[in-house]
Structures are given as C-alpha cells and as structure tokens.
Scaffold this motif. Structure first.
Motif, short mmCIF file in Angstrom:
data_model
loop_
_atom_site.label_atom_id
_atom_site.label_comp_id
_atom_site.label_asym_id
_atom_site.label_seq_id
_atom_site.Cartn_x
_atom_site.Cartn_y
_atom_site.Cartn_z
N UNK A 58 143.80 6.71 -56.68
CA UNK A 58 145.02 5.96 -56.42
C UNK A 58 144.63 4.61 -55.86
N UNK A 59 145.03 3.55 -56.56
CA UNK A 59 144.70 2.19 -56.15
C UNK A 59 146.01 1.42 -55.89
N UNK A 60 146.11 0.85 -54.71
CA UNK A 60 147.27 0.06 -54.34
C UNK A 60 147.02 -1.43 -54.51
N UNK A 61 148.04 -2.21 -54.20
CA UNK A 61 147.92 -3.65 -54.37
C UNK A 61 146.96 -4.31 -53.41
N UNK A 62 146.61 -3.60 -52.32
CA UNK A 62 145.68 -4.16 -51.34
C UNK A 62 144.39 -3.35 -51.23
N UNK A 63 144.14 -2.47 -52.18
CA UNK A 63 142.90 -1.69 -52.18
C UNK A 63 141.70 -2.59 -52.40
N UNK A 64 141.87 -3.57 -53.29
CA UNK A 64 140.83 -4.54 -53.57
C UNK A 64 141.28 -5.93 -53.13
N UNK A 65 140.41 -6.89 -53.22
CA UNK A 65 140.74 -8.25 -52.77
C UNK A 65 141.80 -8.90 -53.66
N UNK A 66 141.91 -8.44 -54.89
CA UNK A 66 142.91 -8.95 -55.82
C UNK A 66 143.73 -7.79 -56.36
N UNK A 67 144.90 -8.10 -56.89
CA UNK A 67 145.77 -7.07 -57.47
C UNK A 67 146.01 -7.39 -58.94
N UNK A 68 146.72 -6.50 -59.63
CA UNK A 68 147.09 -6.79 -61.03
C UNK A 68 147.85 -8.11 -61.07
N UNK A 69 147.63 -8.96 -62.06
CA UNK A 69 147.02 -8.69 -63.37
C UNK A 69 145.49 -8.86 -63.44
N UNK A 70 144.81 -8.99 -62.31
CA UNK A 70 143.35 -9.02 -62.35
C UNK A 70 142.81 -7.69 -62.87
N UNK A 71 141.63 -7.73 -63.43
CA UNK A 71 141.03 -6.52 -63.99
C UNK A 71 140.47 -5.60 -62.93
N UNK A 72 140.07 -6.14 -61.79
CA UNK A 72 139.34 -5.35 -60.80
C UNK A 72 140.06 -4.07 -60.36
N UNK A 73 141.37 -4.11 -60.08
CA UNK A 73 142.03 -2.86 -59.68
C UNK A 73 142.01 -1.80 -60.79
N UNK A 74 142.15 -2.22 -62.04
CA UNK A 74 142.09 -1.27 -63.15
C UNK A 74 140.70 -0.66 -63.25
N UNK A 75 139.69 -1.51 -63.23
CA UNK A 75 138.32 -1.00 -63.29
C UNK A 75 138.01 -0.11 -62.10
N UNK A 76 138.52 -0.50 -60.92
CA UNK A 76 138.30 0.30 -59.72
C UNK A 76 138.95 1.66 -59.81
N UNK A 77 140.17 1.70 -60.34
CA UNK A 77 140.87 2.97 -60.49
C UNK A 77 140.12 3.89 -61.45
N UNK A 78 139.61 3.32 -62.52
CA UNK A 78 138.85 4.10 -63.51
C UNK A 78 137.56 4.63 -62.89
N UNK A 79 136.84 3.75 -62.20
CA UNK A 79 135.58 4.16 -61.59
C UNK A 79 135.78 5.23 -60.54
N UNK A 80 136.80 5.05 -59.68
CA UNK A 80 137.06 6.02 -58.62
C UNK A 80 137.52 7.37 -59.18
N UNK A 81 138.10 7.35 -60.37
CA UNK A 81 138.51 8.59 -61.02
C UNK A 81 137.35 9.31 -61.68
N UNK A 82 136.19 8.66 -61.69
CA UNK A 82 135.02 9.24 -62.34
C UNK A 82 135.01 9.03 -63.83
N UNK A 83 135.68 7.96 -64.27
CA UNK A 83 135.79 7.71 -65.70
C UNK A 83 135.06 6.47 -66.15
N UNK A 84 135.20 6.18 -67.43
CA UNK A 84 134.61 5.01 -68.03
C UNK A 84 135.71 4.14 -68.63
N UNK A 85 135.46 2.84 -68.68
CA UNK A 85 136.44 1.92 -69.25
C UNK A 85 136.68 2.26 -70.72
#
Length: 228
Positions: free
Chosen positions: A139-166
């Motif tokens: 679960x990734x919120x708007x303040x989990x990372x330094x930037x929020x959507x529409x940046x890619x980092x939260x999406x990539x972070x959510x995928x990585x934390x879920x144990x997945x691949x892009x």
C-alpha cells in the motif's frame, strides 16, 4: 493469469476501489465553512479530487476566489486531516464487484497493490475500516515517497514492495493522474469510467475502459493477449 506470480495489479483508491465522494465532500465543506469560506457543490468537488487533500483545499480556495499561500493552506489541511480521519468511512464503501474481483485475482496468482495520492495516515485507516487491507501485498500513499502520482516512483515502489516486477504489471485508475503515472512507469493502464475526473477517461487514452469491476478480468486478458 499472472506470469510467475510476479505481476502486480496496482489500484488507485478514491474513485477506483472505493466510493468516497460523500465523505470527502462533507469533510471539505466543514473545513471551508468553519474557516469562513463558501461550501463547494459536490459536482465541482468531483473535478478537484485526485491529487491529495492539500491540492483539494487549494482548488477549493481557488473556487472561492482566494489567493492562497502555503501558510493559508496549512491550517486548513491539518483540519481536513483531523476531521476526515474521525469520519473516514461514514458513507465510503467499495464499489460493487471490488471484493469479488480482488479475491479472484489473488487466486489466479496476481500480486495486488494500492497506489493513491491520499496520505498514508488516511489511506491505511480507511483500508482497515473497510476490511480491504488483507487483499493487498503493498500500500503506497501520496506521501510514502518524495513524489506522488503522476510520477513513476510510487507505481514502481508499489510494485517492488508487493514483490513484483514492472513487466506484466497493470495500473487500474480513474483519472488522468493515474493514466499519466502508468505511462511514466511504463505499464499499461485500465480506466474505470465511474470515478472522479473533470475529463471523461475516454478522452485520456487509457489502454482499456471498464464500467464495472465484473469487466476487469476480460480487460486484463485482452491486454495480456495484445502484449504477448
């Protein structure tokens, strides 16, 4: 079907997984009226949602014709967070078909994630209150990372934390913010047409559009066939 149990379905929250507009409207208008501003009609608030509570307040001040600064917004933002946290699921509930779909995708081997611009301090309690946390690997919120959507980092972070691949992962959202985030993250995106957006999602170029969660499995299968 997910490949190697590593692909992730990344879901937006408000307007995608849950119908939260009534509680957002109520909170925003308590904050605005108690500060001496005009209430915002629900039809206008629907066009303001998607970038988190702080941006929602900024847009509400714009609606009132107020030139705001960070100092203007800060106390309203804190009031919003406090009131909303205490009234987070008075009316909010999952959209029809959400639970069935999430359970089905887990059985099929998908990893599941939430990536929202709602702050963590609101996202986590809301998912708990609605008994949805159990379905998600991250679960990734708007303040989990330094930037929020529409940046890619939260999406990539959510995928990585879920144990997945892009590769093989898919975004499901309701707005241009979600579509842009998916594009920036390099994954396809399915848009729901019942969410909160000032522009119809059909005009924003998602890969697929659904009108009910019952349609999501077919949309995902179609995307996977197109990619294969």
């Amino acid at each position: 079907m997910a490949e190697g149990l590593m692909s992730v379905l990344v879901f937006d929250l408000d307007g995608t997984l849950v119908s939260s507009m009534e509680d957002l409207v109520a909170t925003l208008n308590v904050v605005m009226t108690e500060a001496g501003y005009s209430a915002i009609p629900e039809g206008d608030i629907a066009h303001m949602v998607g970038m988190g509570a702080k941006v929602l307040i900024q847009r509400a001040l714009d609606f009132n014709g107020i030139e705001w600064t960070e100092e203007t917004v800060a106390p309203l933002f804190e009031h919003f967070l406090e009131y909303y946290a205490a009234n987070i699921a008075v009316h909010t509930k999952p959209f029809e078909g959400v639970i069935t779909a999430l359970e089905m995708f887990r059985k099929e081997g998908w990893k599941l994630a939430v990536c929202t611009n709602k702050a963590e301090r609101l996202t986590l309690p809301l998912l708990e209150e609605l008994n949805l946390t159990r379905h998600f690997d991250s679960i990734v919120g708007g303040d989990t990372f330094a930037v929020s959507k529409p940046h890619a980092e939260p999406i990539h972070g959510a995928i990585q934390r879920a144990g997945g691949t892009v590769a093989g992962s898919i975004m499901i959202g309701d707005s241009g913010t979600d579509i842009d985030a998916a594009r920036n993250a390099g994954i396809p995106v399915i848009a729901v047409d019942f969410g909160y957006t000032p522009v119809p999602v059909s005009e924003l170029g998602p890969d697929k559009i659904i009108s009910h969660f019952d349609e999501l499995a077919v949309a995902i299968n179609d995307l996977n066939k197109a990619i294969a």
